[in-house]
Enzyme design. Structure first.
Site, PDB file in Angstrom:
ATOM      1  N   GLU A  53       0.825  -1.217   0.000  1.00 31.04           N
ATOM      2  CA  GLU A  53       0.000   0.000   0.000  1.00 31.04           C
ATOM      3  C   GLU A  53       0.857   1.264   0.000  1.00 31.04           C
ATOM      4  O   GLU A  53       0.503   2.265  -0.631  1.00 31.04           O
ATOM      5  CB  GLU A  53      -0.947  -0.012   1.203  1.00 31.04           C
ATOM      6  CG  GLU A  53      -2.125  -0.961   1.069  1.00 31.04           C
ATOM      7  CD  GLU A  53      -1.736  -2.418   1.141  1.00 31.04           C
ATOM      8  OE1 GLU A  53      -2.463  -3.264   0.555  1.00 31.04           O
ATOM      9  OE2 GLU A  53      -0.695  -2.729   1.783  1.00 31.04           O
ATOM     10  N   HIS A  99     -10.910  -6.032   8.043  1.00 28.05           N
ATOM     11  CA  HIS A  99     -11.600  -5.736   6.792  1.00 28.05           C
ATOM     12  C   HIS A  99     -12.836  -4.861   7.011  1.00 28.05           C
ATOM     13  O   HIS A  99     -13.700  -4.797   6.139  1.00 28.05           O
ATOM     14  CB  HIS A  99     -12.048  -7.025   6.088  1.00 28.05           C
ATOM     15  CG  HIS A  99     -10.933  -7.938   5.719  1.00 28.05           C
ATOM     16  ND1 HIS A  99     -10.328  -8.769   6.614  1.00 28.05           N
ATOM     17  CD2 HIS A  99     -10.307  -8.143   4.529  1.00 28.05           C
ATOM     18  CE1 HIS A  99      -9.372  -9.461   6.020  1.00 28.05           C
ATOM     19  NE2 HIS A  99      -9.343  -9.101   4.742  1.00 28.05           N
TER      20      HIS A  99
END
Length: 353
Positions: A76, A145
């Site tokens: 990321e 998540h």
């Protein structure tokens, strides 16, 4: 010819609108911008051949090629860092972070580089990048998540934060975000990717394909950043919400027969302070609802703004219904969300003052 920017009103059904879910609307916005602007680039984990975990980029690599839509390593920090460089070079990257929970390794690139680039270079360079990411719970994704980190980004000067609640808004806001010359965090509430799940456990308000805000115009249109939407007009109470909670709030108010005015903020930064102030001064009461944890959540900022600007018009203290100050509870996520019981109790409290 470009279509005009839309108003705050709900979309009107015409021959030029179709019923789409949010995933379809986002995919369509991305395809339109790839077609219109050769500088638009999509990158991220699994966004190419696979079309994204939630299928938001499905078919785009096949149509526009591997140099316009491509997969990246699982990094990321690297994804966002590359996007900053692309923006400075003159491109308009749209990186996808697969889940908002994964954005933290790239936080330094966003805060220290993307947000400051225009100022540090005295306007010589900009970072016109739109970071898309599914956020929030509702799919039993567990602690890694399901987080809602929007407040982190609203604290950073130089970053805009956008959260749509309908397919209509998702498409128009995403187009505006991609065309914006500043970095934009575009959080997509995955709980309503395919339907307006409200908090009544697994039951939607009504079939998504029949929902009025699933009407999406054909082609290119924009919704300006910084303009809230009045979901429902009312005289007794102002409810400030965004994302999934728009549908939850609307369902609860309708079920309880509350004459509430529901304001969908749509963008947290820039914030439509005028719309908030106008509504609260009319109703005299304000309830704020969001899924993120309570302490230092964006609701605290909204509460402070309302109190500062509308104090002498308030007939009751501003109240908040939020997630709890705990790690995200996988097995109890539907108890964690603001739902009918907690929201109903807050409404009763405010209305009894």
């Amino acid at each position: 010819m470009s279509a005009p920017e839309t108003t705050n009103d709900a979309p009107v059904v015409t021959e030029d609108t179709r019923r789409l879910n949010m995933i379809e609307a986002i995919n369509e916005a991305l395809a339109i911008m790839l077609e219109r602007d050769p500088d638009v680039i999509i990158l991220g984990e699994d966004v190419g051949y696979f079309g994204g975990v939630f299928r938001a980029t499905a078919g785009l690599q096949e149509k526009f090629g591997k140099t316009r839509v491509f997969d990246t390593p699982i990094s990321e920090c690297g994804i966002i860092g590359v996007a900053v460089g692309m923006g400075a070079y003159g491109l308009r990257p749209v990186p996808e972070i697969q889940f908002a929970d994964y954005i933290y390794p790239g936080l330094d690139q966003l805060v220290s580089e993307a947000a400051r680039l225009r100022y540090r270079s005295a306007g010589e360079f900009i970072a016109p990048m739109t970071v898309r990411s599914p956020f929030g719970g509702g799919i039993f994704g567990g602690q890694t998540h399901s987080q809602s980190p929007e407040a982190l980004f609203t604290h950073v000067s130089g970053i805009k934060t956008v959260i749509p609640s309908t397919p209509h808004d998702a498409k128009g806001l995403l187009i505006s975000a991609i065309e914006d010359n500043d970095p934009v965090i575009f959080f997509e509430p995955k709980r309503i990717y395919n339907g307006p799940f409200t908090g009544f456990y697994d039951k939607p308000v009504e079939p998504w394909k029949k929902h009025r805000d699933s009407q999406v115009p054909e082609g290119y249109y924009k919704i300006p950043l910084g303009k809230a939407r009045t979901v429902r007009e009312g005289e007794a109470l102002t409810v400030l919400v965004y994302g999934t909670m728009v549908h939850v709030a609307e369902a609860v108010c309708e079920a309880r027969g509350v004459d509430a005015e529901i304001i969908d903020l749509r963008t947290l930064v820039p914030l439509d302070i005028e719309a908030i102030e106008t509504s609260v001064k009319k109703t005299g009461r304000c309830l704020i609802i969001h899924e993120a944890t309570r302490t230092s959540g964006f609701g605290a900022e909204l509460s402070a703004l309302v109190t500062e600007r509308c104090f002498y018009h308030l007939e009751a203290p501003v109240d908040r219904v939020t997630g709890f100050d705990t790690p995200y509870p996988h097995s109890l996520e539907w108890a964690y969300f603001p739902g009918p019981v907690r929201i109903g109790e807050a409404i009763d409290k405010i209305m009894s003052e």
